[in-house]
Design a protein around this motif. Structure first.
Motif, PDB file in Angstrom:
ATOM      1  N   LYS A 168     -30.011  -9.140   6.036  1.00  0.00           N
ATOM      2  CA  LYS A 168     -30.716  -7.854   6.197  1.00  0.00           C
ATOM      3  C   LYS A 168     -30.327  -6.894   5.069  1.00  0.00           C
ATOM      4  O   LYS A 168     -30.346  -5.668   5.242  1.00  0.00           O
ATOM      5  CB  LYS A 168     -30.386  -7.228   7.557  1.00  0.00           C
ATOM      6  CG  LYS A 168     -30.831  -8.058   8.745  1.00  0.00           C
ATOM      7  CD  LYS A 168     -32.350  -8.058   8.913  1.00  0.00           C
ATOM      8  CE  LYS A 168     -32.787  -8.930  10.084  1.00  0.00           C
ATOM      9  NZ  LYS A 168     -34.257  -9.126  10.117  1.00  0.00           N
ATOM     10  N   LEU A 169     -29.975  -7.453   3.944  1.00  0.00           N
ATOM     11  CA  LEU A 169     -29.563  -6.666   2.769  1.00  0.00           C
ATOM     12  C   LEU A 169     -28.493  -5.631   3.120  1.00  0.00           C
ATOM     13  O   LEU A 169     -28.495  -4.506   2.626  1.00  0.00           O
ATOM     14  CB  LEU A 169     -30.779  -6.001   2.110  1.00  0.00           C
ATOM     15  CG  LEU A 169     -31.871  -6.965   1.613  1.00  0.00           C
ATOM     16  CD1 LEU A 169     -32.972  -6.215   0.877  1.00  0.00           C
ATOM     17  CD2 LEU A 169     -31.298  -8.038   0.703  1.00  0.00           C
ATOM     18  N   ASN A 170     -27.609  -6.045   4.031  1.00  0.00           N
ATOM     19  CA  ASN A 170     -26.456  -5.230   4.441  1.00  0.00           C
ATOM     20  C   ASN A 170     -26.853  -3.876   5.043  1.00  0.00           C
ATOM     21  O   ASN A 170     -26.114  -2.882   4.910  1.00  0.00           O
ATOM     22  CB  ASN A 170     -25.465  -5.067   3.274  1.00  0.00           C
ATOM     23  CG  ASN A 170     -25.012  -6.409   2.742  1.00  0.00           C
ATOM     24  OD1 ASN A 170     -24.739  -7.315   3.514  1.00  0.00           O
ATOM     25  ND2 ASN A 170     -24.979  -6.567   1.425  1.00  0.00           N
ATOM     26  N   GLN A 218     -25.897 -10.070   4.894  1.00  0.00           N
ATOM     27  CA  GLN A 218     -26.690 -10.364   3.708  1.00  0.00           C
ATOM     28  C   GLN A 218     -28.163 -10.592   4.033  1.00  0.00           C
ATOM     29  O   GLN A 218     -29.043 -10.206   3.268  1.00  0.00           O
ATOM     30  CB  GLN A 218     -26.101 -11.598   3.008  1.00  0.00           C
ATOM     31  CG  GLN A 218     -26.490 -11.669   1.568  1.00  0.00           C
ATOM     32  CD  GLN A 218     -26.025 -12.941   0.866  1.00  0.00           C
ATOM     33  OE1 GLN A 218     -26.709 -13.439   0.011  1.00  0.00           O
ATOM     34  NE2 GLN A 218     -24.865 -13.465   1.197  1.00  0.00           N
ATOM     35  N   SER A 246     -26.046  -1.880   0.112  1.00  0.00           N
ATOM     36  CA  SER A 246     -26.620  -1.720   1.455  1.00  0.00           C
ATOM     37  C   SER A 246     -28.008  -1.088   1.338  1.00  0.00           C
ATOM     38  O   SER A 246     -28.176  -0.092   0.637  1.00  0.00           O
ATOM     39  CB  SER A 246     -25.735  -0.835   2.337  1.00  0.00           C
ATOM     40  OG  SER A 246     -26.445  -0.504   3.521  1.00  0.00           O
ATOM     41  N   ALA A 247     -28.970  -1.697   2.043  1.00  0.00           N
ATOM     42  CA  ALA A 247     -30.346  -1.158   2.050  1.00  0.00           C
ATOM     43  C   ALA A 247     -30.483  -0.032   3.070  1.00  0.00           C
ATOM     44  O   ALA A 247     -31.602   0.372   3.395  1.00  0.00           O
ATOM     45  CB  ALA A 247     -31.352  -2.262   2.318  1.00  0.00           C
ATOM     46  N   TYR A 275     -28.986  -3.058  -4.399  1.00  0.00           N
ATOM     47  CA  TYR A 275     -29.633  -1.907  -3.764  1.00  0.00           C
ATOM     48  C   TYR A 275     -28.625  -1.031  -3.024  1.00  0.00           C
ATOM     49  O   TYR A 275     -27.808  -1.531  -2.247  1.00  0.00           O
ATOM     50  CB  TYR A 275     -30.666  -2.377  -2.740  1.00  0.00           C
ATOM     51  CG  TYR A 275     -31.887  -3.048  -3.334  1.00  0.00           C
ATOM     52  CD1 TYR A 275     -32.774  -2.326  -4.133  1.00  0.00           C
ATOM     53  CD2 TYR A 275     -32.165  -4.388  -3.080  1.00  0.00           C
ATOM     54  CE1 TYR A 275     -33.895  -2.935  -4.677  1.00  0.00           C
ATOM     55  CE2 TYR A 275     -33.293  -5.001  -3.616  1.00  0.00           C
ATOM     56  CZ  TYR A 275     -34.150  -4.270  -4.420  1.00  0.00           C
ATOM     57  OH  TYR A 275     -35.261  -4.865  -4.941  1.00  0.00           O
ATOM     58  N   LYS A 334     -27.540  -9.203  -4.010  1.00  0.00           N
ATOM     59  CA  LYS A 334     -28.738  -8.360  -4.047  1.00  0.00           C
ATOM     60  C   LYS A 334     -28.530  -6.908  -3.612  1.00  0.00           C
ATOM     61  O   LYS A 334     -29.209  -6.015  -4.092  1.00  0.00           O
ATOM     62  CB  LYS A 334     -29.780  -9.004  -3.125  1.00  0.00           C
ATOM     63  CG  LYS A 334     -31.191  -8.904  -3.650  1.00  0.00           C
ATOM     64  CD  LYS A 334     -32.135  -9.715  -2.803  1.00  0.00           C
ATOM     65  CE  LYS A 334     -33.490  -9.024  -2.748  1.00  0.00           C
ATOM     66  NZ  LYS A 334     -34.450  -9.742  -1.937  1.00  0.00           N
ATOM     67  N   ALA A 335     -27.612  -6.712  -2.664  1.00  0.00           N
ATOM     68  CA  ALA A 335     -27.527  -5.362  -2.090  1.00  0.00           C
ATOM     69  C   ALA A 335     -26.099  -4.919  -1.793  1.00  0.00           C
ATOM     70  O   ALA A 335     -25.282  -5.703  -1.301  1.00  0.00           O
ATOM     71  CB  ALA A 335     -28.346  -5.305  -0.800  1.00  0.00           C
TER      72      ALA A 335
END
Ligand code: COA
Length: 250
Positions: free
Chosen positions: A22-24, A20, A60-61, A104, A57-58
């Motif tokens: 690292k925004l997956n 999380q 995966s980025a 994201y 939030k994500a």
């Protein structure tokens, strides 16, 4: 597992990318764990797989930009091959794989969702292929799978601009199957997964193969393959029992 969380609810398996902070984003560790999980899923009794990302939030980025900022072509090729290995495993698994896109889904994150069979998204989801903003082209199948799902004009718009699109726009181009609120995305996805798990997994697996093969072959070959696959379904006990139950009910 360090990066992926695996939960089982009867025959439904949920895999959550667990980075999380690292925004997956998917580093090599994430990819290695995906390979080992999918190696097991090919053999075990699971029937439906859900992939999602940890946190609100994500999904995966994407590929890990910090890692990519320090590599050259040789390592880049290895990273791309690893990405393709994971996504091909998802695509070839003879079980439905559903992406629950909870925020994201960018670059490799979008490509991961593209390799899944069904994509559900939350209202706050944003999808895109921003690779050209970093000086690279999509490298985990984006140019090929996006093309096949949304067509060349839309694929080129998304890839050339690198813009992020909302869940609604993604839905309007057939990139997302259904949209839910953030709160209900996972429960709705699990409910849907349960419905699929009650159907014949053999018949679903063979249907998945036929649709996937059909995208890359001519109509005549695809239809021939369907005839023989259909006939093979008549060799299973499962088919015999399902049809017998229907007839006896009458
Ligand atoms: N690779 C590595 N780390 C990533 C990452 C990625 N693809 N995406 C996000 N992160 C990290 C950030 O570096 C940051 O880490 P830090 O807290 O240690 O500095 C953390 O995740 C949070 O990201 P941040 O950028 O601060 O969040 P934001 O809400 O401001 O922005 C995004 C969210 C998704 C718009 C932005 O993170 C982004 O553009 N990420 C890259 C997406 C991308 O280009 N992916 C394709 C790669 S080929």
């Amino acid at each position: 597992m360090q990066y992926l969380k695996v939960e089982r609810d009867e025959e439904v398996v949920q895999i959550t990318i667990n980075r999380q902070d690292k925004l997956n984003a998917m580093n090599l560790g994430v990819m290695d764990e995906f390979i080992s999980i999918f190696d097991n899923l090919e053999k075990d009794s699971s029937k439906v797989i859900i992939i999602t990302g940890d946190g609100p939030k994500a999904f995966s980025a994407g590929a890990d930009i910090e890692y990519m900022s320090n590599i050259g072509p040789t390592e880049a090729e290895k990273y791309a091959l690893r990405g393709h290995e994971v996504l091909n495993k998802i695509e070839k698994l003879e079980k439905p794989v559903i992406a629950a896109v909870n925020g994201y889904a960018l670059g490799g994150g979008c490509e991961l969702a593209l390799a899944c069979d069904i994509r559900f998204a939350s209202h706050n989801a944003q999808l895109g292929q921003p690779e050209v903003t970093l000086g690279i082209c999509p490298g985990w199948g984006g140019t090929q799978r996006l093309l096949r799902i949304v067509g060349p004009a839309r694929a080129k718009d998304l890839i050339f601009s690198g813009r992020k699109i909302t869940a609604e726009e993604a839905f309007s181009m057939g990139l997302i199957n259904r949209i839910f609120s953030s709160d209900s995305l996972l429960s709705e996805t699990r409910t849907y997964a349960k419905i699929l798990s009650k159907n014949s997994n053999f018949a679903i697996g063979i249907s998945k193969m036929l649709v996937n093969r059909g995208m890359d072959t001519n109509l005549d070959t695809g239809l021939k393959l369907e005839i023989y696959s259909w006939a093979v379904c008549f060799s299973t006990k499962d088919r015999e029992e399902r049809m017998r139950k229907f007839v006896e009910k009458k």
